[in-house]
Design a protein around this motif. Structure first.
Motif, PDB file in Angstrom:
ATOM      1  N   TRP A 256      51.853  39.937  46.215  1.00  0.00           N
ATOM      2  CA  TRP A 256      50.602  39.952  45.448  1.00  0.00           C
ATOM      3  C   TRP A 256      49.573  40.781  46.185  1.00  0.00           C
ATOM      4  CZ3 TRP A 256      49.643  36.787  40.975  1.00  0.00           C
ATOM      5  CH2 TRP A 256      48.350  36.873  40.484  1.00  0.00           C
ATOM      6  N   ASP A 257      48.969  41.708  45.491  1.00  0.00           N
ATOM      7  CA  ASP A 257      48.002  42.609  46.108  1.00  0.00           C
ATOM      8  C   ASP A 257      46.677  42.516  45.371  1.00  0.00           C
ATOM      9  OD1 ASP A 257      46.825  45.660  45.927  1.00  0.00           O
ATOM     10  OD2 ASP A 257      47.582  45.149  47.910  1.00  0.00           O
ATOM     11  N   VAL A 258      45.593  42.334  46.121  1.00  0.00           N
ATOM     12  CA  VAL A 258      44.300  42.127  45.479  1.00  0.00           C
ATOM     13  C   VAL A 258      43.827  43.398  44.753  1.00  0.00           C
ATOM     14  CG1 VAL A 258      42.908  42.764  47.497  1.00  0.00           C
ATOM     15  CG2 VAL A 258      41.996  41.147  45.822  1.00  0.00           C
ATOM     16  N   PHE A 259      44.177  44.575  45.295  1.00  0.00           N
ATOM     17  CA  PHE A 259      43.779  45.821  44.632  1.00  0.00           C
ATOM     18  C   PHE A 259      44.443  45.932  43.267  1.00  0.00           C
ATOM     19  CE2 PHE A 259      44.838  50.292  43.697  1.00  0.00           C
ATOM     20  CZ  PHE A 259      43.563  50.805  43.553  1.00  0.00           C
ATOM     21  N   ALA A 260      45.759  45.720  43.222  1.00  0.00           N
ATOM     22  CA  ALA A 260      46.479  45.793  41.947  1.00  0.00           C
ATOM     23  C   ALA A 260      45.992  44.710  40.987  1.00  0.00           C
ATOM     24  CB  ALA A 260      47.976  45.661  42.190  1.00  0.00           C
ATOM     25  N   SER A 261      45.696  43.537  41.528  1.00  0.00           N
ATOM     26  CA  SER A 261      45.182  42.445  40.692  1.00  0.00           C
ATOM     27  C   SER A 261      43.864  42.848  40.034  1.00  0.00           C
ATOM     28  CB  SER A 261      44.964  41.184  41.535  1.00  0.00           C
ATOM     29  OG  SER A 261      46.150  40.791  42.174  1.00  0.00           O
ATOM     30  N   ASN A 262      43.038  43.535  40.807  1.00  0.00           N
ATOM     31  CA  ASN A 262      41.752  43.977  40.265  1.00  0.00           C
ATOM     32  C   ASN A 262      41.933  44.996  39.144  1.00  0.00           C
ATOM     33  OD1 ASN A 262      40.396  42.322  42.056  1.00  0.00           O
ATOM     34  ND2 ASN A 262      40.047  43.936  43.562  1.00  0.00           N
ATOM     35  N   LEU A 278      41.995  36.933  30.460  1.00  0.00           N
ATOM     36  CA  LEU A 278      41.280  37.438  31.631  1.00  0.00           C
ATOM     37  C   LEU A 278      40.950  36.295  32.594  1.00  0.00           C
ATOM     38  CD1 LEU A 278      39.731  39.686  33.124  1.00  0.00           C
ATOM     39  CD2 LEU A 278      37.788  39.229  31.629  1.00  0.00           C
ATOM     40  N   HIS A 279      40.418  35.205  32.057  1.00  0.00           N
ATOM     41  CA  HIS A 279      40.024  34.080  32.908  1.00  0.00           C
ATOM     42  C   HIS A 279      41.235  33.406  33.544  1.00  0.00           C
ATOM     43  CE1 HIS A 279      35.957  33.608  30.594  1.00  0.00           C
ATOM     44  NE2 HIS A 279      36.057  34.724  31.284  1.00  0.00           N
ATOM     45  N   GLN A 280      42.326  33.290  32.788  1.00  0.00           N
ATOM     46  CA  GLN A 280      43.537  32.675  33.342  1.00  0.00           C
ATOM     47  C   GLN A 280      44.098  33.501  34.489  1.00  0.00           C
ATOM     48  OE1 GLN A 280      46.187  32.131  30.009  1.00  0.00           O
ATOM     49  NE2 GLN A 280      44.943  30.493  29.103  1.00  0.00           N
ATOM     50  N   PHE A 281      44.128  34.827  34.304  1.00  0.00           N
ATOM     51  CA  PHE A 281      44.653  35.692  35.366  1.00  0.00           C
ATOM     52  C   PHE A 281      43.780  35.576  36.613  1.00  0.00           C
ATOM     53  CE2 PHE A 281      45.139  39.616  37.716  1.00  0.00           C
ATOM     54  CZ  PHE A 281      46.511  39.803  37.700  1.00  0.00           C
ATOM     55  N   PHE A 282      42.475  35.555  36.412  1.00  0.00           N
ATOM     56  CA  PHE A 282      41.550  35.454  37.545  1.00  0.00           C
ATOM     57  C   PHE A 282      41.769  34.142  38.300  1.00  0.00           C
ATOM     58  CE2 PHE A 282      37.383  34.224  39.301  1.00  0.00           C
ATOM     59  CZ  PHE A 282      37.130  35.320  40.113  1.00  0.00           C
ATOM     60  N   GLN A 283      41.965  33.057  37.556  1.00  0.00           N
ATOM     61  CA  GLN A 283      42.157  31.758  38.194  1.00  0.00           C
ATOM     62  C   GLN A 283      43.449  31.702  39.003  1.00  0.00           C
ATOM     63  OE1 GLN A 283      39.940  29.422  38.377  1.00  0.00           O
ATOM     64  NE2 GLN A 283      38.495  30.467  37.013  1.00  0.00           N
ATOM     65  N   ASP A 289      38.627  39.365  46.219  1.00  0.00           N
ATOM     66  CA  ASP A 289      37.597  40.020  47.015  1.00  0.00           C
ATOM     67  C   ASP A 289      36.367  40.238  46.149  1.00  0.00           C
ATOM     68  OD1 ASP A 289      38.279  42.092  45.349  1.00  0.00           O
ATOM     69  OD2 ASP A 289      39.074  43.400  46.920  1.00  0.00           O
ATOM     70  N   ILE A 290      35.390  40.900  46.705  1.00  0.00           N
ATOM     71  CA  ILE A 290      34.138  41.087  45.969  1.00  0.00           C
ATOM     72  C   ILE A 290      34.347  41.961  44.732  1.00  0.00           C
ATOM     73  CG2 ILE A 290      33.377  43.150  47.257  1.00  0.00           C
ATOM     74  CD1 ILE A 290      30.542  41.784  47.224  1.00  0.00           C
ATOM     75  N   VAL A 291      35.370  42.858  44.783  1.00  0.00           N
ATOM     76  CA  VAL A 291      35.681  43.693  43.616  1.00  0.00           C
ATOM     77  C   VAL A 291      36.171  42.819  42.461  1.00  0.00           C
ATOM     78  CG1 VAL A 291      37.118  45.580  42.765  1.00  0.00           C
ATOM     79  CG2 VAL A 291      36.230  45.661  45.097  1.00  0.00           C
ATOM     80  N   ASN A 294      33.168  41.053  41.027  1.00  0.00           N
ATOM     81  CA  ASN A 294      32.348  42.029  40.309  1.00  0.00           C
ATOM     82  C   ASN A 294      32.958  42.397  38.965  1.00  0.00           C
ATOM     83  OD1 ASN A 294      30.374  42.165  42.263  1.00  0.00           O
ATOM     84  ND2 ASN A 294      31.189  43.991  43.257  1.00  0.00           N
ATOM     85  N   ALA A 295      34.295  42.490  38.945  1.00  0.00           N
ATOM     86  CA  ALA A 295      34.985  42.828  37.695  1.00  0.00           C
ATOM     87  C   ALA A 295      34.751  41.743  36.646  1.00  0.00           C
ATOM     88  CB  ALA A 295      36.476  43.001  37.942  1.00  0.00           C
ATOM     89  N   MET A 296      34.725  40.490  37.068  1.00  0.00           N
ATOM     90  CA  MET A 296      34.498  39.388  36.123  1.00  0.00           C
ATOM     91  C   MET A 296      33.053  39.393  35.614  1.00  0.00           C
ATOM     92  SD  MET A 296      37.403  38.079  35.746  1.00  0.00           S
ATOM     93  CE  MET A 296      36.964  36.667  34.731  1.00  0.00           C
ATOM     94  N   VAL A 297      32.120  39.655  36.517  1.00  0.00           N
ATOM     95  CA  VAL A 297      30.713  39.755  36.096  1.00  0.00           C
ATOM     96  C   VAL A 297      30.554  40.926  35.130  1.00  0.00           C
ATOM     97  CG1 VAL A 297      28.341  40.151  36.870  1.00  0.00           C
ATOM     98  CG2 VAL A 297      29.868  38.727  38.239  1.00  0.00           C
ATOM     99  N   SER A 298      31.182  42.057  35.494  1.00  0.00           N
ATOM    100  CA  SER A 298      31.083  43.250  34.655  1.00  0.00           C
ATOM    101  C   SER A 298      31.737  43.043  33.292  1.00  0.00           C
ATOM    102  CB  SER A 298      31.736  44.436  35.382  1.00  0.00           C
ATOM    103  OG  SER A 298      31.676  45.596  34.608  1.00  0.00           O
ATOM    104  N   ALA A 299      32.894  42.356  33.276  1.00  0.00           N
ATOM    105  CA  ALA A 299      33.586  42.094  32.005  1.00  0.00           C
ATOM    106  C   ALA A 299      32.710  41.255  31.089  1.00  0.00           C
ATOM    107  CB  ALA A 299      34.908  41.382  32.270  1.00  0.00           C
ATOM    108  N   SER A 300      32.056  40.234  31.654  1.00  0.00           N
ATOM    109  CA  SER A 300      31.148  39.407  30.854  1.00  0.00           C
ATOM    110  C   SER A 300      29.960  40.225  30.369  1.00  0.00           C
ATOM    111  CB  SER A 300      30.657  38.210  31.684  1.00  0.00           C
ATOM    112  OG  SER A 300      31.744  37.427  32.136  1.00  0.00           O
ATOM    113  N   ALA A 301      29.493  41.137  31.229  1.00  0.00           N
ATOM    114  CA  ALA A 301      28.373  41.992  30.853  1.00  0.00           C
ATOM    115  C   ALA A 301      28.745  42.907  29.695  1.00  0.00           C
ATOM    116  CB  ALA A 301      27.924  42.821  32.056  1.00  0.00           C
ATOM    117  N   GLN A 302      29.959  43.494  29.754  1.00  0.00           N
ATOM    118  CA  GLN A 302      30.422  44.388  28.692  1.00  0.00           C
ATOM    119  C   GLN A 302      30.458  43.690  27.344  1.00  0.00           C
ATOM    120  OE1 GLN A 302      34.216  46.108  29.780  1.00  0.00           O
ATOM    121  NE2 GLN A 302      33.447  46.799  31.754  1.00  0.00           N
TER     122      GLN A 302
END
Length: 816
Positions: A256-262, A278-283, A289-291, A294-302
């Protein structure tokens, strides 16, 4: 007491860990012992403060070095200032004072100038280097590559005395970014050796050009894969909307790689139809990491979900500038400017990104004055900030202001020119002139001019430009699809769409909208069903299509199937009912929308106000008005909403409420005056209409054609009143109505038998009478058998007009 080596080891730990607080405490102890004067300790302190973003303390540590200060010390200070001072003024001063500059000194300043995107300054500095090394050449090559001029990149590359793998990778990346895939492949084959960066660059190149399958083939041939390789292959499919294939590659990763996950998170955010995935994958992510956050905040913003964005933001273990900017954007998408300002005020990272985001926020909300004030308040401005302001004026349709900003810029990038071309989209001649004067253009420049051709219905020119452009991206193809749809050439749009090397959701939506606008609902429905990924625009488009053609049940069924619904989607359904005669149902959807957690916007209320006007229901009108009043921001500056509310009460016959609303608005534009005037006229309140018209003139408001039409319709039967009023307009109010207005009054006087007044007005009005005025009076002379007046009128009319003779002939044939 620790010895010399122990102090040195402790300081090195602070430098490696970038522990600023502990470093400062250690610095104080070293200063007490006088060790900070030693270059060995002083150099480490300079490096510590520089890496922690504290250039002032770094410079103080450098100045304190009294023993053994060497070129390494100078270079450390130079690097610290270059990294933390965007203007580079202090870095240049330090560079000028270096007693003996090494190649490292030159390269440090060159890299800083390149990072500031000052290509001209970098070229001048490079020419001054006595003996540039491979790093110098490669840094300059990178600078040229960053400005998108492939010809200059290749010319410089060919002149290099030696080339390392980094140089080859720069050329490879530039060829790939410019869409020169064949040339990039040839360069890749010529490389003496390949690094992971080389392979990953080619994988990314195919991905960005819309060839995910080719990226996968290259990935399969890769001899040794790292996490970036896996991420690039996953990105190839995720960025092109193929989430299933991206997930399959992700599942095969050895660990499992955090970059690929992002990458997967971003793909689900951009192309996923359901937030739950999206939420299930994140959980499930074992490490974030902070990316990731940020991706989750950005996704909600979009998706305009500021509440969800705030929940993720508050749970984040730490925030960076992107976190704060994403939270700003979330409030923008939800239209909450006040909350956005609060976030900005709280942000500890008020860098260029945050300031630019704030300017963008006010600009997107149409508050250009506020956007400009925030821009001028910026402590520093880079090209991005200037370009944001140009784009703000561009979106507002103010080309003149955009050009003024462009002219004030200290220098222009290709992005600045592109922003100006985009601002001039509706004015093809100006857009073409800008494009022709562009010092260097990229694919965005071509896309902008093609979009201008399309906007001005010059599809022939758009096709010519398309054929000339070798490096097309998905935007180029999509603009062309939109152009065909705009002109109703759905078959050509479909052919272009099928020829696209990669089809994004935007391209699918363009084709879908083309089918809908041409009434081809079956094709639109099939296209919607075939889409590999849908977003809210897709769902809203098909719902609007069903509504437009009267298929309310199918619109509602599709709405219910949508995995998520924003205010635009709700507006599409409410509009569907309202425009097809189901006004009551449309009004009933407002509380349902509220229970779904979606806030109505101005468009929602515009549709509901129209429904109330259709029903002429006072109770429903008051309910909608109450909802609008609950959100005071809605009415501020929204002339259309203001006039609609006044008109709504007028349609319901509640003129007191209409006038009360009218009086409540402090800044009344002409459209609001005209609406109130027409409300009085339509309800037969002629005296109030005349009083309001006079008040308008007293207030110094210049009436327009609509104003005069409204007041005429109120007094269409009272010619004498108008005769007297017209005679007093210029001396009393300094207003001269247009010719059409005089002609209408002449017609009213003539039709009501006031021939003497009509004749006086036609002979004394401040315009040369036209044929309509003469014919109205002559026709009335026939109706009222006034032969003498008819003769006088006929003498003044054009003798060649056959209508004159016909009317006179009919008049003389009548019995006396």
């Amino acid at each position: 007491m620790p010895n010399h080596d122990t102090w040195l080891a402790l300081l090195r730990q602070c430098v490696l860990g970038r522990t600023l607080l502990e470093g400062r405490q250690l610095h104080a102890r070293l200063a007490d012992l006088g060790l900070d004067r030693d270059a060995l300790f002083g150099n480490l302190l300079v490096r510590l403060y520089g890496s922690c973003g504290c250039p002032d303390e770094s410079l103080q540590a450098f100045d304190a070095i009294a023993i053994g200060k060497n070129v390494f010390s100078w270079n450390m200070a130079l690097a610290s200032l270059a990294r933390n001072d965007p203007s580079l003024d202090r870095a240049r001063r330090v560079f000028d004072h270096i007693p003996q500059r090494s190649i490292a000194s030159w390269n440090t300043l060159l890299a800083a100038v390149v990072d500031s995107r000052d290509l001209h300054g970098a070229a001048l500095l490079f020419d001054e280097i006595p003996e540039p090394d491979l790093f110098s050449w490669t840094t300059m090559l990178t600078a040229l590559g960053g400005h998108g001029d492939l010809d200059r990149v290749m010319c410089f590359f060919d002149s290099m005395p030696e080339r390392g793998i980094v140089s080859w990778n720069v050329v490879l990346q530039e060829q790939a970014l410019n869409g020169q895939l064949e040339i990039a492949e040839q360069a890749f084959a010529k490389m003496p050796q390949h690094s992971a960066i080389s392979w990953n660059s080619m994988i990314t190149a195919f991905s960005k050009s819309g060839y995910p399958l080719e990226s996968k083939i290259l990935f399969d041939d890769l001899p040794c894969r790292n996490s970036v390789s896996w991420g690039a292959a996953i990105t190839a499919f995720a960025e092109n909307g193929h989430l299933l294939q991206a997930s399959e590659i992700f599942s095969k990763m050895p660990q499992w790689d955090v970059f690929a996950s992002n990458v997967i998170i971003q793909g689900l955010a951009d192309f996923g139809e359901d937030n739950r995935d999206l939420h299930q994958f994140f959980q499930k992510m074992p490490h974030r990491d902070i990316v990731s956050w940020n991706a989750m905040v950005s996704a909600s913003a979009q998706r305009g979900d500021s509440l969800q964005a705030e929940l993720f933001f508050d749970r984040m273990p730490q925030h960076d500038s992107i976190s704060w900017s994403s939270m700003l954007q979330a409030h923008v998408e939800s239209g909450n400017i006040d909350a956005a300002q609060v976030v900005f005020d709280r942000s500890p990272h008020r860098g260029l990104v945050s300031w630019s985001a704030l300017v963008t926020i006010y600009a997107q909300a149409g508050l250009l004055g506020e956007a400009t004030r925030r821009f001028h308040a910026m402590p520093q401005r880079n090209l991005i900030a200037w370009n944001v302001l140009i784009q703000a004026h561009s979106h507002a349709g103010d080309l003149h202001s955009a050009a003024a900003v462009f002219d004030r810029m200290p220098r222009h990038s290709t992005a600045s020119w592109n922003a100006m071309i985009a601002a001039a989209t509706a004015q093809l001649q100006i857009a073409e002139s800008l494009f022709l004067h562009l010092p260097q253009c990229n694919v965005v420049s071509w896309n902008s001019i093609i979009a201008s051709f399309v906007h001005n219905d010059r599809l022939d020119r758009a096709l010519e430009a398309f054929e000339r452009l070798a490096a097309r991206d998905v935007v180029t193809w999509t603009v062309l699809v939109t152009g065909h749809c705009q002109l109703g050439s759905v078959r050509d749009a479909h052919s272009t769409f099928r020829a696209m090397p990669c089809r994004t959701v935007v391209a699918w939506n363009s084709l879908l909208q083309g089918y809908v606008s041409c009434g081809l609902l079956d094709e639109a429905s099939k296209s919607f069903d075939r889409m590999p990924a849908r977003n809210l625009v897709s769902w809203t488009g098909i719902i609007s299509g069903y509504a437009h053609l009267g298929y309310i049940d199918r619109a509602k069924e599709t709405f219910d199937r949508a995995p998520e619904r924003d205010v635009i989607c709700w507006n599409a359904l409410i509009t569907a009912y309202a425009m097809n005669g189901y006004s009551i149902t449309a009004l009933k959807l407002l509380p349902v929308m509220d229970s779904d957690g979606v806030e109505p916007n101005a468009v929602t209320f515009m549709v509901l106000i129209d429904a109330c006007s259709t029903l002429a229901s006072l109770a429903d009108s008051k309910m909608v008005h109450s909802c609008v009043r609950d959100d005071s921001r809605l009415l501020e500056g929204d002339v259309l909403l203001q006039t609609s509310l006044v008109n709504m009460y007028g349609k319901c016959g509640h003129l007191d409420a209409a006038r009360e609303m009218f009086d409540d608005f402090p800044d009344k534009c002409l459209a609001l005056w005209n609406t109130m005037l027409c409300v009085y006229a339509q309800n037969g309140h002629t005296d109030q209409a005349m009083d309001l018209f006079q008040l308008l003139l007293v207030e110094g408001v210049e009436p327009d054609r609509i104003t005069y039409v409204g007041i005429l319709s109120a007094w269409s039967h009272a010619g004498v009143v108008w005769y007297e009023f017209l005679r007093s307009l210029e001396p009393d109010f300094g207003v001269t109505p247009p010719l059409d207005f005089y002609v209408c009054v002449i017609d009213i006087l003539a039709r009501t038998g006031q021939l003497e007044l009509a004749e006086d007005l036609i002979f004394n009005m401040p315009y040369e009478p036209n044929e309509v005025a003469w014919t109205s009076l002559l026709g009335a002379c026939r109706s009222y058998v006034d032969r003498d007046r008819a003769a006088r009128v006929a003498e003044r009319m054009n003798s060649y007009n056959p209508a004159t003779y016909l009317l006179l002939s009919n008049l003389h044939s009548l019995p006396p």
